[in-house]
Design a protein around this motif. Structure first.
Motif, mmCIF file in Angstrom:
data_model
loop_
_atom_site.group_PDB
_atom_site.id
_atom_site.type_symbol
_atom_site.label_atom_id
_atom_site.label_comp_id
_atom_site.label_asym_id
_atom_site.label_seq_id
_atom_site.Cartn_x
_atom_site.Cartn_y
_atom_site.Cartn_z
ATOM 1 N N GLY A 1 0.819 -1.198 0.000
ATOM 2 C CA GLY A 1 0.000 0.000 0.000
ATOM 3 C C GLY A 1 0.856 1.252 0.000
ATOM 4 O O GLY A 1 2.076 1.196 0.202
ATOM 5 N N GLY A 2 0.213 2.390 -0.229
ATOM 6 C CA GLY A 2 0.987 3.620 -0.259
ATOM 7 C C GLY A 2 0.127 4.854 -0.301
ATOM 8 O O GLY A 2 -1.097 4.788 -0.172
ATOM 9 N N ASP A 3 0.791 5.991 -0.510
ATOM 10 C CA ASP A 3 0.100 7.274 -0.496
ATOM 11 C C ASP A 3 -0.788 7.463 -1.727
ATOM 12 O O ASP A 3 -1.695 8.294 -1.715
ATOM 13 C CB ASP A 3 1.112 8.417 -0.410
ATOM 14 C CG ASP A 3 2.220 8.288 -1.451
ATOM 15 O OD1 ASP A 3 2.738 7.177 -1.636
ATOM 16 O OD2 ASP A 3 2.564 9.300 -2.073
ATOM 17 N N GLN A 4 -0.565 6.702 -2.800
ATOM 18 C CA GLN A 4 -1.408 6.807 -3.984
ATOM 19 C C GLN A 4 -2.564 5.803 -3.972
ATOM 20 O O GLN A 4 -3.631 6.086 -4.516
ATOM 21 C CB GLN A 4 -0.588 6.585 -5.263
ATOM 22 C CG GLN A 4 0.385 7.703 -5.571
ATOM 23 C CD GLN A 4 0.836 7.655 -7.015
ATOM 24 O OE1 GLN A 4 1.028 8.682 -7.652
ATOM 25 N NE2 GLN A 4 1.022 6.458 -7.549
ATOM 26 N N ASN A 5 -2.343 4.644 -3.380
ATOM 27 C CA ASN A 5 -3.385 3.619 -3.333
ATOM 28 C C ASN A 5 -3.080 2.645 -2.206
ATOM 29 O O ASN A 5 -1.926 2.266 -1.998
ATOM 30 C CB ASN A 5 -3.461 2.866 -4.662
ATOM 31 C CG ASN A 5 -4.539 1.794 -4.637
ATOM 32 O OD1 ASN A 5 -5.733 2.089 -4.634
ATOM 33 N ND2 ASN A 5 -4.115 0.540 -4.615
ATOM 34 N N ASN A 6 -4.137 2.229 -1.489
ATOM 35 C CA ASN A 6 -3.945 1.272 -0.405
ATOM 36 C C ASN A 6 -4.892 0.080 -0.525
ATOM 37 O O ASN A 6 -5.034 -0.691 0.409
ATOM 38 C CB ASN A 6 -4.149 1.955 0.956
ATOM 39 C CG ASN A 6 -3.668 1.090 2.108
ATOM 40 O OD1 ASN A 6 -2.656 0.390 2.002
ATOM 41 N ND2 ASN A 6 -4.400 1.110 3.212
ATOM 42 N N ASP A 7 -5.542 -0.058 -1.680
ATOM 43 C CA ASP A 7 -6.494 -1.136 -1.883
ATOM 44 C C ASP A 7 -5.855 -2.281 -2.670
ATOM 45 O O ASP A 7 -4.899 -2.079 -3.423
ATOM 46 C CB ASP A 7 -7.723 -0.638 -2.657
ATOM 47 C CG ASP A 7 -8.498 0.414 -1.886
ATOM 48 O OD1 ASP A 7 -8.560 0.300 -0.647
ATOM 49 O OD2 ASP A 7 -9.025 1.344 -2.528
ATOM 50 N N TYR A 8 -6.410 -3.487 -2.507
ATOM 51 C CA TYR A 8 -5.975 -4.615 -3.317
ATOM 52 C C TYR A 8 -6.321 -4.348 -4.784
ATOM 53 O O TYR A 8 -7.375 -3.803 -5.106
ATOM 54 C CB TYR A 8 -6.650 -5.903 -2.855
ATOM 55 C CG TYR A 8 -5.937 -6.578 -1.723
ATOM 56 C CD1 TYR A 8 -4.879 -7.451 -1.969
ATOM 57 C CD2 TYR A 8 -6.311 -6.333 -0.396
ATOM 58 C CE1 TYR A 8 -4.219 -8.086 -0.924
ATOM 59 C CE2 TYR A 8 -5.658 -6.963 0.651
ATOM 60 C CZ TYR A 8 -4.617 -7.828 0.386
ATOM 61 O OH TYR A 8 -3.947 -8.443 1.421
ATOM 62 N N GLN A 9 -5.412 -4.751 -5.651
ATOM 63 C CA GLN A 9 -5.634 -4.646 -7.081
ATOM 64 C C GLN A 9 -5.387 -5.998 -7.729
ATOM 65 O O GLN A 9 -4.566 -6.781 -7.257
ATOM 66 C CB GLN A 9 -4.701 -3.606 -7.700
ATOM 67 C CG GLN A 9 -4.914 -2.208 -7.151
ATOM 68 C CD GLN A 9 -4.006 -1.199 -7.844
ATOM 69 O OE1 GLN A 9 -4.105 -0.960 -9.039
ATOM 70 N NE2 GLN A 9 -3.090 -0.617 -7.085
ATOM 71 N N ALA A 10 -6.104 -6.268 -8.803
ATOM 72 C CA ALA A 10 -5.926 -7.518 -9.548
ATOM 73 C C ALA A 10 -4.844 -7.312 -10.594
ATOM 74 O O ALA A 10 -4.965 -6.449 -11.472
ATOM 75 C CB ALA A 10 -7.229 -7.936 -10.202
ATOM 76 N N GLU A 11 -3.777 -8.082 -10.491
ATOM 77 C CA GLU A 11 -2.666 -8.033 -11.442
ATOM 78 C C GLU A 11 -2.554 -9.379 -12.155
ATOM 79 O O GLU A 11 -2.994 -10.413 -11.630
ATOM 80 C CB GLU A 11 -1.356 -7.709 -10.722
ATOM 81 C CG GLU A 11 -1.401 -6.434 -9.892
ATOM 82 C CD GLU A 11 -1.563 -5.165 -10.730
ATOM 83 O OE1 GLU A 11 -1.280 -5.218 -11.953
ATOM 84 O OE2 GLU A 11 -1.968 -4.130 -10.167
ATOM 85 N N ILE A 12 -1.970 -9.379 -13.353
ATOM 86 C CA ILE A 12 -1.898 -10.602 -14.147
ATOM 87 C C ILE A 12 -0.451 -11.043 -14.342
ATOM 88 O O ILE A 12 0.478 -10.230 -14.354
ATOM 89 C CB ILE A 12 -2.572 -10.425 -15.516
ATOM 90 C CG1 ILE A 12 -1.868 -9.326 -16.327
ATOM 91 C CG2 ILE A 12 -4.049 -10.121 -15.354
ATOM 92 C CD1 ILE A 12 -2.317 -9.265 -17.773
ATOM 93 N N GLU A 13 -0.294 -12.361 -14.477
ATOM 94 C CA GLU A 13 0.994 -12.968 -14.803
ATOM 95 C C GLU A 13 0.731 -14.013 -15.885
ATOM 96 O O GLU A 13 -0.044 -14.942 -15.656
ATOM 97 C CB GLU A 13 1.612 -13.629 -13.562
ATOM 98 C CG GLU A 13 1.803 -12.668 -12.394
ATOM 99 C CD GLU A 13 2.092 -13.374 -11.078
ATOM 100 O OE1 GLU A 13 2.495 -14.567 -11.107
ATOM 101 O OE2 GLU A 13 1.890 -12.755 -10.020
ATOM 102 N N VAL A 14 1.350 -13.855 -17.046
ATOM 103 C CA VAL A 14 1.144 -14.810 -18.133
ATOM 104 C C VAL A 14 2.494 -15.358 -18.586
ATOM 105 O O VAL A 14 3.508 -14.646 -18.567
ATOM 106 C CB VAL A 14 0.395 -14.174 -19.322
ATOM 107 C CG1 VAL A 14 -1.031 -13.833 -18.931
ATOM 108 C CG2 VAL A 14 1.114 -12.933 -19.821
#
Length: 287
Positions: free
Chosen positions: A201-214
């Motif tokens: 988390g940080g000062d710009q965003n502290n929410d979970y985000q969905a990221e991809i790995e292919v």
């Protein structure tokens, strides 16, 4: 980076979905290698495969050491994983991010090193990546990784909300023997900054985000595979943009227990320094 020898075994058997008779467990490379997060997979990505040489009849294990000299930094990781009956995987990894001379430019002091520990749990819930050739269904696994970074005071000063956190993921891996392909897709819910080395988390965003790995790889022989991977990451810290990473690799099984992985990786911008790229080498052992 995991499916290579199976193509030869299956073609010799004449039946794609037959389970070859192999003393001691899995065929070469079918255990995969270890990602930088400590779980079985490619270099950057976590896959649905389970660590170790043993099949569903036993308990296997793997260990790895990876070094990635980047343009302005030096990354290293090492760890172990244990696979239980080709169903459950427990992993432990340690990462070190040496800022070298760049540390002085960042105000941290030359050679300052960020470090973190990662504990992982993965469970295979569906399918079989290698032996399910008569079905479109891939091997599917769900997992969680607990990440704890050192120097919480510094991470807070850089804008991180926490020095520890959890990643949650779902991975699907398929070995397509007829085309000599290994394919993987992973969706990861994360708040980690620079894989967790700079906290969560940080000062710009502290929410979970969905990221991809292919990942996609081609099996040249029963002991040699080449491929590439792509991984996105959240951008939570205002002081430094965080970008996607990708690699191209080759993995060669010297023996049934020893595999070498080499390649090129580009991690984009890290801590205000752009174009962080370089060759990497990983040594993998499986039992």
């Amino acid at each position: 980076m995991l499916g290579t020898a199976v193509g030869v075994a299956a073609s010799c058997a004449g039946v794609a979905d037959a389970r070859p008779m192999v003393f001691g467990g899995k065929l070469p490379l079918t255990r995969g290698v270890t990602s930088i997060d400590g779980g079985t997979g490619g270099g950057l990505s976590t896959w649905a495969l389970i660590a170790g040489n043993e099949t569903d009849d036993g308990v296997g294990a793997s260990a790895f050491v990876t070094r990635v000299p980047l343009s302005d930094y030096d990354f290293a990781a090492y760890g172990v994983a244990v696979g239980f009956f080709d169903r459950v995987e427990l992993s432990l990894a340690h990462q070190e991010f040496d800022t070298g001379a760049t540390g002085a430019a960042l105000g941290l002091g030359e050679g300052f090193t960020f470090e973190q520990d990662i504990v992982g749990l993965k469970v295979r819930v569906l399918g079989d990546a290698v032996y399910g050739q008569d079905s479109w269904l891939p091997q599917v696994a769900v997992g969680v990784q607990y990440k704890h970074a050192e120097d919480d005071w510094l991470l807070a000063a850089l804008g991180a909300e926490d020095d520890e956190g959890f990643d949650f993921y779902v991975s699907a891996t398929k070995v397509v023997l007829e085309q000599s392909l290994v394919l993987n897709a992973t969706v990861r819910a994360t708040r980690a900054n620079q894989f967790g080395l700079l906290g969560h988390g940080g000062d710009q965003n502290n929410d979970y985000q969905a990221e991809i790995e292919v990942s996609a790889a081609y099996m040249l022989t029963d002991r040699l595979i080449i491929g590439g991977e792509y991984r996105t990451r959240p951008d939570n810290l205002g002081f430094a943009e965080e970008e996607r990473g990708y690699d191209v690799f080759a993995a060669y099984a010297l023996t049934d227990n020893l595999t070498l992985v080499g390649g090129y990786v580009d991690l984009g911008s890290i801590a205000t320094f752009d174009d962080q790229e370089g060759a990497y080498l990983s040594i993998q052992i499986g039992f």
